[in-house]
Write a protein that holds these residues in place. Structure first.
Motif, PDB file in Angstrom:
ATOM      1  N   TYR A   9       0.653  -1.196   0.004  1.00  0.00           N
ATOM      2  CA  TYR A   9       0.030   0.039   0.094  1.00  0.00           C
ATOM      3  C   TYR A   9       0.881   1.078   0.107  1.00  0.00           C
ATOM      4  O   TYR A   9       0.667   2.366  -0.793  1.00  0.00           O
ATOM      5  N   ILE A  10       1.880   1.267   0.769  1.00  0.00           N
ATOM      6  CA  ILE A  10       2.712   2.380   0.975  1.00  0.00           C
ATOM      7  C   ILE A  10       3.575   2.866  -0.708  1.00  0.00           C
ATOM      8  O   ILE A  10       3.513   3.610  -0.881  1.00  0.00           O
ATOM      9  N   LEU A  11       3.772   1.631  -1.060  1.00  0.00           N
ATOM     10  CA  LEU A  11       4.517   1.759  -2.341  1.00  0.00           C
ATOM     11  C   LEU A  11       3.617   2.420  -3.339  1.00  0.00           C
ATOM     12  O   LEU A  11       3.845   3.046  -4.359  1.00  0.00           O
ATOM     13  N   LEU A  12       2.418   1.699  -3.425  1.00  0.00           N
ATOM     14  CA  LEU A  12       1.433   2.150  -4.365  1.00  0.00           C
ATOM     15  C   LEU A  12       0.957   3.569  -4.291  1.00  0.00           C
ATOM     16  O   LEU A  12       0.941   4.535  -4.973  1.00  0.00           O
ATOM     17  N   ASP A  13       0.911   3.941  -3.010  1.00  0.00           N
ATOM     18  CA  ASP A  13       0.413   5.304  -2.527  1.00  0.00           C
ATOM     19  C   ASP A  13       1.271   6.157  -3.026  1.00  0.00           C
ATOM     20  O   ASP A  13       0.927   7.387  -3.479  1.00  0.00           O
ATOM     21  N   ASN A  14       2.598   5.786  -2.580  1.00  0.00           N
ATOM     22  CA  ASN A  14       3.861   6.889  -2.865  1.00  0.00           C
ATOM     23  C   ASN A  14       3.823   7.059  -4.644  1.00  0.00           C
ATOM     24  O   ASN A  14       4.135   8.218  -4.839  1.00  0.00           O
ATOM     25  N   ALA A  15       3.530   5.964  -5.366  1.00  0.00           N
ATOM     26  CA  ALA A  15       3.625   5.926  -6.731  1.00  0.00           C
ATOM     27  C   ALA A  15       2.480   6.896  -7.519  1.00  0.00           C
ATOM     28  O   ALA A  15       2.684   7.764  -8.177  1.00  0.00           O
ATOM     29  N   ILE A  16       1.415   6.851  -6.674  1.00  0.00           N
ATOM     30  CA  ILE A  16       0.056   7.736  -7.246  1.00  0.00           C
ATOM     31  C   ILE A  16       0.420   9.082  -6.800  1.00  0.00           C
ATOM     32  O   ILE A  16       0.325   9.955  -7.573  1.00  0.00           O
ATOM     33  N   LYS A  17       0.889   9.365  -5.575  1.00  0.00           N
ATOM     34  CA  LYS A  17       1.382  10.914  -5.252  1.00  0.00           C
ATOM     35  C   LYS A  17       2.220  11.631  -6.213  1.00  0.00           C
ATOM     36  O   LYS A  17       2.049  12.891  -6.476  1.00  0.00           O
ATOM     37  N   TYR A  18       3.270  10.884  -6.540  1.00  0.00           N
ATOM     38  CA  TYR A  18       4.214  11.693  -7.317  1.00  0.00           C
ATOM     39  C   TYR A  18       4.005  11.335  -8.902  1.00  0.00           C
ATOM     40  O   TYR A  18       4.878  11.381  -9.567  1.00  0.00           O
ATOM     41  N   THR A  19       3.078  10.894  -9.228  1.00  0.00           N
ATOM     42  CA  THR A  19       2.740  10.567 -10.746  1.00  0.00           C
ATOM     43  C   THR A  19       1.673  11.614 -11.272  1.00  0.00           C
ATOM     44  O   THR A  19       0.639  11.812 -10.518  1.00  0.00           O
ATOM     45  N   PRO A  20       1.877  12.436 -12.286  1.00  0.00           N
ATOM     46  CA  PRO A  20       0.974  13.616 -12.605  1.00  0.00           C
ATOM     47  C   PRO A  20      -0.248  12.882 -13.174  1.00  0.00           C
ATOM     48  O   PRO A  20      -0.334  11.561 -13.340  1.00  0.00           O
ATOM     49  N   ASN A  21      -1.237  13.744 -13.521  1.00  0.00           N
ATOM     50  CA  ASN A  21      -2.595  13.361 -14.009  1.00  0.00           C
ATOM     51  C   ASN A  21      -2.424  12.515 -15.336  1.00  0.00           C
ATOM     52  O   ASN A  21      -1.377  12.774 -16.110  1.00  0.00           O
ATOM     53  N   GLU A  22      -3.181  11.634 -15.512  1.00  0.00           N
ATOM     54  CA  GLU A  22      -3.234  10.571 -16.553  1.00  0.00           C
ATOM     55  C   GLU A  22      -2.072   9.904 -16.782  1.00  0.00           C
ATOM     56  O   GLU A  22      -1.788   9.469 -18.000  1.00  0.00           O
ATOM     57  N   GLY A  23      -1.250   9.739 -15.754  1.00  0.00           N
ATOM     58  CA  GLY A  23       0.149   9.059 -15.818  1.00  0.00           C
ATOM     59  C   GLY A  23      -0.231   7.475 -15.674  1.00  0.00           C
ATOM     60  O   GLY A  23      -1.293   6.881 -15.736  1.00  0.00           O
ATOM     61  N   LYS A  24       0.671   6.651 -15.407  1.00  0.00           N
ATOM     62  CA  LYS A  24       0.529   5.019 -15.295  1.00  0.00           C
ATOM     63  C   LYS A  24       1.367   4.506 -14.040  1.00  0.00           C
ATOM     64  O   LYS A  24       2.470   5.091 -13.938  1.00  0.00           O
ATOM     65  N   VAL A  25       0.554   3.666 -13.581  1.00  0.00           N
ATOM     66  CA  VAL A  25       1.447   2.852 -12.362  1.00  0.00           C
ATOM     67  C   VAL A  25       1.278   1.468 -12.554  1.00  0.00           C
ATOM     68  O   VAL A  25       0.140   1.005 -12.964  1.00  0.00           O
ATOM     69  N   LYS A  26       2.217   0.645 -12.837  1.00  0.00           N
ATOM     70  CA  LYS A  26       2.361  -0.580 -12.845  1.00  0.00           C
ATOM     71  C   LYS A  26       2.920  -1.438 -11.623  1.00  0.00           C
ATOM     72  O   LYS A  26       4.102  -0.959 -11.002  1.00  0.00           O
ATOM     73  N   LEU A  27       2.214  -2.608 -11.510  1.00  0.00           N
ATOM     74  CA  LEU A  27       2.623  -3.436 -10.409  1.00  0.00           C
ATOM     75  C   LEU A  27       2.986  -4.718 -11.059  1.00  0.00           C
ATOM     76  O   LEU A  27       2.354  -5.495 -11.657  1.00  0.00           O
ATOM     77  N   PHE A  28       4.354  -5.260 -10.582  1.00  0.00           N
ATOM     78  CA  PHE A  28       4.726  -6.509 -10.816  1.00  0.00           C
ATOM     79  C   PHE A  28       4.846  -7.402  -9.768  1.00  0.00           C
ATOM     80  O   PHE A  28       5.547  -6.936  -8.880  1.00  0.00           O
ATOM     81  N   LEU A  29       4.405  -8.744  -9.731  1.00  0.00           N
ATOM     82  CA  LEU A  29       4.506  -9.673  -8.638  1.00  0.00           C
ATOM     83  C   LEU A  29       5.252 -10.849  -9.324  1.00  0.00           C
ATOM     84  O   LEU A  29       4.783 -11.095 -10.363  1.00  0.00           O
ATOM     85  N   SER A  30       6.311 -11.477  -8.452  1.00  0.00           N
ATOM     86  CA  SER A  30       6.512 -12.750  -9.047  1.00  0.00           C
ATOM     87  C   SER A  30       6.943 -13.680  -7.791  1.00  0.00           C
ATOM     88  O   SER A  30       7.236 -12.802  -6.679  1.00  0.00           O
ATOM     89  N   GLY A  31       7.237 -14.886  -7.980  1.00  0.00           N
ATOM     90  CA  GLY A  31       7.398 -15.625  -6.871  1.00  0.00           C
ATOM     91  C   GLY A  31       8.344 -16.832  -7.269  1.00  0.00           C
ATOM     92  O   GLY A  31       8.213 -18.042  -6.595  1.00  0.00           O
ATOM     93  N   GLU A  32       9.259 -16.541  -8.117  1.00  0.00           N
ATOM     94  CA  GLU A  32      10.211 -17.556  -8.626  1.00  0.00           C
ATOM     95  C   GLU A  32      11.096 -17.884  -7.643  1.00  0.00           C
ATOM     96  O   GLU A  32      11.649 -17.068  -6.765  1.00  0.00           O
ATOM     97  N   GLY A  33      11.687 -18.991  -7.564  1.00  0.00           N
ATOM     98  CA  GLY A  33      12.798 -19.338  -6.674  1.00  0.00           C
ATOM     99  C   GLY A  33      12.214 -19.431  -5.011  1.00  0.00           C
ATOM    100  O   GLY A  33      11.114 -19.869  -4.786  1.00  0.00           O
TER     101      GLY A  33
END
Length: 461
Positions: A358-382
């Motif tokens: 939540y902190i990382l997503l909230d931080n990304a939204i705060k510092y991204t201007p209007n009509e920007g993009k936020v991507k979340l990548f999750l992996s569980g290899e190894g």
């Protein structure tokens, strides 16, 4: 940004942040011990060179005095016997060996050796070669290699295969003001160099002993220096924890009161009151979040928070976090995208890892201007959980990246205040990652965005 976060997740190496007090105490210990060792090394160097200078000066002075006496004796002998050259002295014993005197030669004006003696007659060519290469009337220091030589002589017997250290002095011989020859004398000072060798060994050994003592003293001094600092920090930490805990109740009451007041006001008739209540609600919520973050950090400092270790599906928690921040993204028309397996098992504290996301997503939204993009990548290899949050925001200066995890740090304070940040979110994120034995790294480019990379190993150690 042309960046593959999933591959970057697997390439980041792990580095744990050291405890601030232990790190500071270690630095103080190194500084104190370094200062003590600097003085000790200076003392050893000064003592060694003073001894070297004094002893060598004494040896040279003794040899020069001996040469002067012998030259004066020869001149007196010539005057007494009315001899104008040294040829008539070849069969005369006019010179006596001094202490540790290794050789002496009397050389005529044309370079002929008129008389002399040495500890080993077979080394005479070597000594004469040294005398020819040197400068007259100057004290020389030379080394004779005695390999495969016998060294039994009249003046100073030496062991075979042992190099001989010599100092050589000379004195011109005059008869009624006319130069008729040169007197050379050499003194064996091998024992002096052996003395220097043993003195150096003893000083180095004493230096090693005092180094250990210096470390012990430095450790004690650094611990004493940290006592008032540690005490002040503990009192400050307790105050923050107590104050944060006490503030939660009145803030909750205020928020409940505002909710109750909003229910009794008709928005159409009380537009001004409604706006005031909405502003009050926002500020109370902001204060509540700040107090909650302060309490979390205060408890983390005192190690009163125990993380749970569970095996759970992190994908479901990620979906909830995305749903929670969706209104914030929608208000700025920011598009979300998620790349993740349908099921993603993780091992750790579900509540804290969810808070981290939540902190990382909230931080990304705060510092991204209007009509920007936020991507979340999750992996569980190894044997690890990988999280990458990429945005198209304002980016972070290179020199600022290493400080963004500090408490209350904001690179642009005026802009951060407008965006509602108080500089504690990333500090909490770093604490969560560290306590899961993981790593968090940042890749950023000004004007193009930032990517936060997290790696969490499966299981707490």
């Amino acid at each position: 940004m042309n960046l593959n976060p999933l591959s970057f997740i697997r390439s980041v190496t792990s580095h744990r942040e050291k405890d601030v007090f232990k790190s500071t105490q270690g630095k103080l210990t190194r500084i104190y011990s370094g200062i003590l060792m600097l003085f000790l090394i200076l003392f050893i160097v000064i003592v060694y060179f003073v001894l070297h200078f004094v002893i060598m000066q004494n040896q040279e002075k003794e040899l020069q005095t001996l040469v002067n006496q012998e030259a004066a004796y020869i001149e007196e002998y010539l005057l007494k016997n009315n001899q104008t050259d040294l040829h008539d002295m070849q069969n005369q014993e006019v010179i006596f060996a001094g202490v540790n005197q290794y050789f002496y030669y009397v050389v005529s004006a044309n370079g002929e050796v008129m008389m002399g003696q040495e500890a080993n007659r077979r080394i005479r060519p070597d000594i004469l070669r040294i005398l020819q290469e040197g400068h007259q009337n100057e004290i020389q220091k030379k080394t004779l290699s005695m390999e495969s030589r016998g060294n039994k002589g009249e003046f100073h017997p030496s062991e075979a295969n042992q190099d001989i250290r010599l100092i050589i002095a000379s004195k011109p011989i005059y008869y009624k003001g006319q130069f008729i020859g040169q007197l050379y004398a050499g003194k064996d000072i091998s024992f002096v160099y052996q003395l220097f060798h043993w003195v150096l060994i003893i000083l180095v050994a004493l230096g090693g002993i005092f180094f250990g003592i210096a470390i012990a003293i430095s450790t004690s001094m650094s611990k004493r220096a940290m006592v008032p600092i540690s005490g002040a920090f503990s009192r400050q930490r307790e105050f923050v924890a107590d104050a944060s805990h006490e503030l939660r109740t009145p803030l909750s009451v205020l928020l409940s009161s505002i909710d109750a007041m909003e229910m009794t006001i008709e928005p159409q008739k009380e537009d001004f009151s409604g706006k005031m209540l909405m502003n009050m609600r926002q500020e109370v919520k902001r204060m509540t979040h700040l107090v909650s973050d302060l309490l979390t950090l205060a408890r983390s400092d005192s190690n009163t928070i125990e993380l749970k270790t569970e095996t759970f599906d992190f994908r479901s928690y990620a979906d909830k976090a995305l749903e929670s921040v969706s209104p914030l993204a929608a208000a700025k028309q920011i598009s979300f995208s998620l790349e993740s397996p349908a099921a993603l098992l993780a091992v750790g504290d579900p509540e804290r890892l969810s808070q981290l996301l939540y902190i990382l997503l909230d931080n990304a939204i705060k510092y991204t201007p209007n009509e920007g993009k936020v991507k979340l990548f999750l992996s569980g290899e190894g044997q690890e959980l990988g999280i990458a949050v990429q945005d198209t925001g304002i980016g972070i200066e290179r020199e600022e990246i290493k400080r963004i995890f500090e408490r209350f740090y904001r690179s642009d304070k005026s802009r951060s205040r407008q965006m509602g940040g108080h500089g504690l979110g990333l500090s909490i994120a770093k604490w969560i990652v560290d306590n899961h034995k993981g790593t968090i790294k940042v890749s950023s480019e000004i004007g193009k965005g930032s990517t936060f990379i997290v790696r969490i190993p499966f299981g707490l150690k």
